[in-house]
Design a protein around this motif. Structure first.
Motif, PDB file in Angstrom:
ATOM      1  N   GLU A 210       0.828  -1.215   0.000  1.00  0.00           N
ATOM      2  CA  GLU A 210       0.000   0.000   0.000  1.00  0.00           C
ATOM      3  C   GLU A 210       0.859   1.260   0.000  1.00  0.00           C
ATOM      4  OE1 GLU A 210      -2.799  -0.387   3.223  1.00  0.00           O
ATOM      5  OE2 GLU A 210      -3.749  -2.148   2.301  1.00  0.00           O
ATOM      6  N   ARG A 211       1.957   1.232   0.739  1.00  0.00           N
ATOM      7  CA  ARG A 211       2.860   2.383   0.768  1.00  0.00           C
ATOM      8  C   ARG A 211       3.436   2.652  -0.625  1.00  0.00           C
ATOM      9  NH1 ARG A 211       6.033   0.910   4.748  1.00  0.00           N
ATOM     10  NH2 ARG A 211       7.797   0.158   3.522  1.00  0.00           N
ATOM     11  N   VAL A 212       3.836   1.601  -1.317  1.00  0.00           N
ATOM     12  CA  VAL A 212       4.380   1.755  -2.666  1.00  0.00           C
ATOM     13  C   VAL A 212       3.309   2.294  -3.612  1.00  0.00           C
ATOM     14  CG1 VAL A 212       5.301   0.518  -4.665  1.00  0.00           C
ATOM     15  CG2 VAL A 212       6.185   0.018  -2.376  1.00  0.00           C
ATOM     16  N   VAL A 213       2.125   1.710  -3.559  1.00  0.00           N
ATOM     17  CA  VAL A 213       1.023   2.177  -4.411  1.00  0.00           C
ATOM     18  C   VAL A 213       0.750   3.658  -4.151  1.00  0.00           C
ATOM     19  CG1 VAL A 213      -1.470   1.996  -4.803  1.00  0.00           C
ATOM     20  CG2 VAL A 213      -0.054  -0.075  -4.761  1.00  0.00           C
ATOM     21  N   ASN A 214       0.695   4.043  -2.881  1.00  0.00           N
ATOM     22  CA  ASN A 214       0.399   5.436  -2.532  1.00  0.00           C
ATOM     23  C   ASN A 214       1.514   6.395  -2.926  1.00  0.00           C
ATOM     24  OD1 ASN A 214      -2.134   4.820  -1.518  1.00  0.00           O
ATOM     25  ND2 ASN A 214      -1.349   4.415   0.524  1.00  0.00           N
ATOM     26  N   ALA A 215       2.731   5.890  -3.091  1.00  0.00           N
ATOM     27  CA  ALA A 215       3.844   6.742  -3.525  1.00  0.00           C
ATOM     28  C   ALA A 215       3.901   6.877  -5.042  1.00  0.00           C
ATOM     29  CB  ALA A 215       5.167   6.168  -2.998  1.00  0.00           C
TER      30      ALA A 215
ATOM     31  N   SER B 144      -5.801  -2.960  -6.662  1.00  0.00           N
ATOM     32  CA  SER B 144      -6.089  -4.023  -5.710  1.00  0.00           C
ATOM     33  C   SER B 144      -4.803  -4.801  -5.457  1.00  0.00           C
ATOM     34  CB  SER B 144      -7.164  -4.953  -6.298  1.00  0.00           C
ATOM     35  OG  SER B 144      -7.313  -6.113  -5.512  1.00  0.00           O
ATOM     36  N   VAL B 145      -4.595  -5.217  -4.208  1.00  0.00           N
ATOM     37  CA  VAL B 145      -3.452  -6.053  -3.866  1.00  0.00           C
ATOM     38  C   VAL B 145      -4.000  -7.377  -3.349  1.00  0.00           C
ATOM     39  CG1 VAL B 145      -1.412  -6.314  -2.398  1.00  0.00           C
ATOM     40  CG2 VAL B 145      -2.022  -4.047  -3.299  1.00  0.00           C
ATOM     41  N   GLN B 146      -3.578  -8.455  -3.992  1.00  0.00           N
ATOM     42  CA  GLN B 146      -4.027  -9.786  -3.588  1.00  0.00           C
ATOM     43  C   GLN B 146      -2.814 -10.658  -3.276  1.00  0.00           C
ATOM     44  OE1 GLN B 146      -6.780 -11.414  -6.432  1.00  0.00           O
ATOM     45  NE2 GLN B 146      -8.030  -9.559  -6.439  1.00  0.00           N
ATOM     46  N   ARG B 147      -3.046 -11.689  -2.548  1.00  0.00           N
ATOM     47  CA  ARG B 147      -1.969 -12.580  -2.111  1.00  0.00           C
ATOM     48  C   ARG B 147      -1.345 -13.344  -3.281  1.00  0.00           C
ATOM     49  NH1 ARG B 147       0.916 -11.901   1.706  1.00  0.00           N
ATOM     50  NH2 ARG B 147       1.656 -13.606   2.941  1.00  0.00           N
TER      51      ARG B 147
ATOM     52  N   VAL C 200      -5.763  -2.203 -11.813  1.00  0.00           N
ATOM     53  CA  VAL C 200      -4.485  -2.894 -11.683  1.00  0.00           C
ATOM     54  C   VAL C 200      -4.546  -3.764 -10.438  1.00  0.00           C
ATOM     55  CG1 VAL C 200      -2.031  -2.612 -11.122  1.00  0.00           C
ATOM     56  CG2 VAL C 200      -3.085  -1.170 -12.879  1.00  0.00           C
ATOM     57  N   THR C 201      -4.128  -5.007 -10.594  1.00  0.00           N
ATOM     58  CA  THR C 201      -4.030  -5.907  -9.454  1.00  0.00           C
ATOM     59  C   THR C 201      -2.575  -6.316  -9.303  1.00  0.00           C
ATOM     60  OG1 THR C 201      -6.264  -6.743  -9.912  1.00  0.00           O
ATOM     61  CG2 THR C 201      -4.887  -8.047  -8.408  1.00  0.00           C
ATOM     62  N   LEU C 202      -2.062  -6.200  -8.090  1.00  0.00           N
ATOM     63  CA  LEU C 202      -0.719  -6.663  -7.763  1.00  0.00           C
ATOM     64  C   LEU C 202      -0.848  -7.941  -6.944  1.00  0.00           C
ATOM     65  CD1 LEU C 202       0.988  -3.308  -6.685  1.00  0.00           C
ATOM     66  CD2 LEU C 202       1.187  -4.499  -8.874  1.00  0.00           C
ATOM     67  N   TYR C 203       0.035  -8.890  -7.203  1.00  0.00           N
ATOM     68  CA  TYR C 203      -0.004 -10.188  -6.533  1.00  0.00           C
ATOM     69  C   TYR C 203       1.256 -10.342  -5.685  1.00  0.00           C
ATOM     70  CZ  TYR C 203      -3.662 -10.843  -9.949  1.00  0.00           C
ATOM     71  OH  TYR C 203      -4.800 -10.684 -10.715  1.00  0.00           O
TER      72      TYR C 203
ATOM     73  N   ILE D  41       8.588  -3.849  -6.131  1.00  0.00           N
ATOM     74  CA  ILE D  41       7.135  -3.632  -6.170  1.00  0.00           C
ATOM     75  C   ILE D  41       6.840  -2.358  -6.971  1.00  0.00           C
ATOM     76  CG2 ILE D  41       5.071  -3.096  -4.805  1.00  0.00           C
ATOM     77  CD1 ILE D  41       6.475  -4.692  -2.478  1.00  0.00           C
ATOM     78  N   ALA D  42       7.592  -1.303  -6.711  1.00  0.00           N
ATOM     79  CA  ALA D  42       7.361  -0.033  -7.413  1.00  0.00           C
ATOM     80  C   ALA D  42       7.533  -0.196  -8.915  1.00  0.00           C
ATOM     81  CB  ALA D  42       8.323   1.041  -6.882  1.00  0.00           C
ATOM     82  N   VAL D  43       8.540  -0.948  -9.325  1.00  0.00           N
ATOM     83  CA  VAL D  43       8.792  -1.146 -10.760  1.00  0.00           C
ATOM     84  C   VAL D  43       7.657  -1.949 -11.395  1.00  0.00           C
ATOM     85  CG1 VAL D  43      10.365  -2.174 -12.453  1.00  0.00           C
ATOM     86  CG2 VAL D  43      11.289  -0.897 -10.508  1.00  0.00           C
ATOM     87  N   VAL D  44       7.244  -3.020 -10.745  1.00  0.00           N
ATOM     88  CA  VAL D  44       6.135  -3.832 -11.278  1.00  0.00           C
ATOM     89  C   VAL D  44       4.857  -2.993 -11.355  1.00  0.00           C
ATOM     90  CG1 VAL D  44       4.627  -5.815 -10.816  1.00  0.00           C
ATOM     91  CG2 VAL D  44       7.109  -6.032 -10.516  1.00  0.00           C
ATOM     92  N   PHE D  45       4.570  -2.249 -10.302  1.00  0.00           N
ATOM     93  CA  PHE D  45       3.359  -1.427 -10.274  1.00  0.00           C
ATOM     94  C   PHE D  45       3.409  -0.344 -11.353  1.00  0.00           C
ATOM     95  CE2 PHE D  45       0.900   2.136  -8.128  1.00  0.00           C
ATOM     96  CZ  PHE D  45      -0.329   1.674  -8.564  1.00  0.00           C
ATOM     97  N   ALA D  46       4.550   0.316 -11.493  1.00  0.00           N
ATOM     98  CA  ALA D  46       4.669   1.365 -12.512  1.00  0.00           C
ATOM     99  C   ALA D  46       4.451   0.789 -13.907  1.00  0.00           C
ATOM    100  CB  ALA D  46       6.038   2.041 -12.414  1.00  0.00           C
ATOM    101  N   HIS D  47       4.936  -0.427 -14.133  1.00  0.00           N
ATOM    102  CA  HIS D  47       4.725  -1.067 -15.437  1.00  0.00           C
ATOM    103  C   HIS D  47       3.236  -1.287 -15.701  1.00  0.00           C
ATOM    104  CE1 HIS D  47       5.259  -3.680 -18.878  1.00  0.00           C
ATOM    105  NE2 HIS D  47       4.514  -4.586 -18.275  1.00  0.00           N
TER     106      HIS D  47
END
Length: 150
Positions: A7-12, A24-27, A46-49, A71-77
């Motif tokens: 969540e911190r990475v997403v919010n940044a 959304s962040v899922q396991r 976007v869903t992050l696993y 995480i930041a790199v995957v999310f930014a992609h």
């Protein structure tokens, strides 16, 4: 704790993109592939696993020491896909009757577009770290295109 890190990475990163995408962040990814993130155009989500992202980070770097940056790199992609104005058109082309060579070239273009957006939002992360992830991510796409040329 892990959920808080994601969540911190997403919010940044999200505000840097200006995107209105839902996140959304899922396991785990609901399949057998090692998918760290997914963009769904129909829902603009976007869903992050978490577990696949951790596994990818361990495979590429041997530890979770750089997990936050990874995480930041995957999310930014994935955000890059969400913000790519060409994605809809390129995806429609992929749905058409194409030769394998054309399909491979379009798939590579979709991924390269997403990475181009992502790089602009990844301030403060070592460019060599980002480049390693990008090159690893694009390797199979590039190989498919190169195989078509040979």
């Amino acid at each position: 704790m892990e959920q808080a890190l994601f969540e911190r990475v997403v919010n940044a990163v999200l505000p840097l993109s200006g995107s209105q995408v839902e996140v959304s962040v899922q396991r785990r990814f609901p399949g057998k592939r090692l998918v760290g993130g997914k963009y769904q155009p129909a829902s603009h989500k976007v869903t992050l696993y978490q577990e696949p992202i951790k596994q990818q980070c361990r495979q590429l770097f041997g530890s979770l020491d750089r997990l936050e940056d990874y995480i930041a790199v995957v999310f930014a992609h994935e955000l890059g896909h969400a913000e790519d104005p060409q994605l809809e058109q390129l995806s429609r082309l992929l749905d058409g009757d194409l030769m394998v060579k054309e399909r491979n070239a379009i798939a590579l273009q979709i991924e390269e577009n997403a990475w181009a957006f992502a790089e602009a939002w990844l301030t403060g992360i070592d460019p060599a770290f980002i480049r390693l992830i990008i090159d690893e991510s694009l390797a199979a796409y590039r190989l498919a295109v190169q195989s078509d040329i040979a």
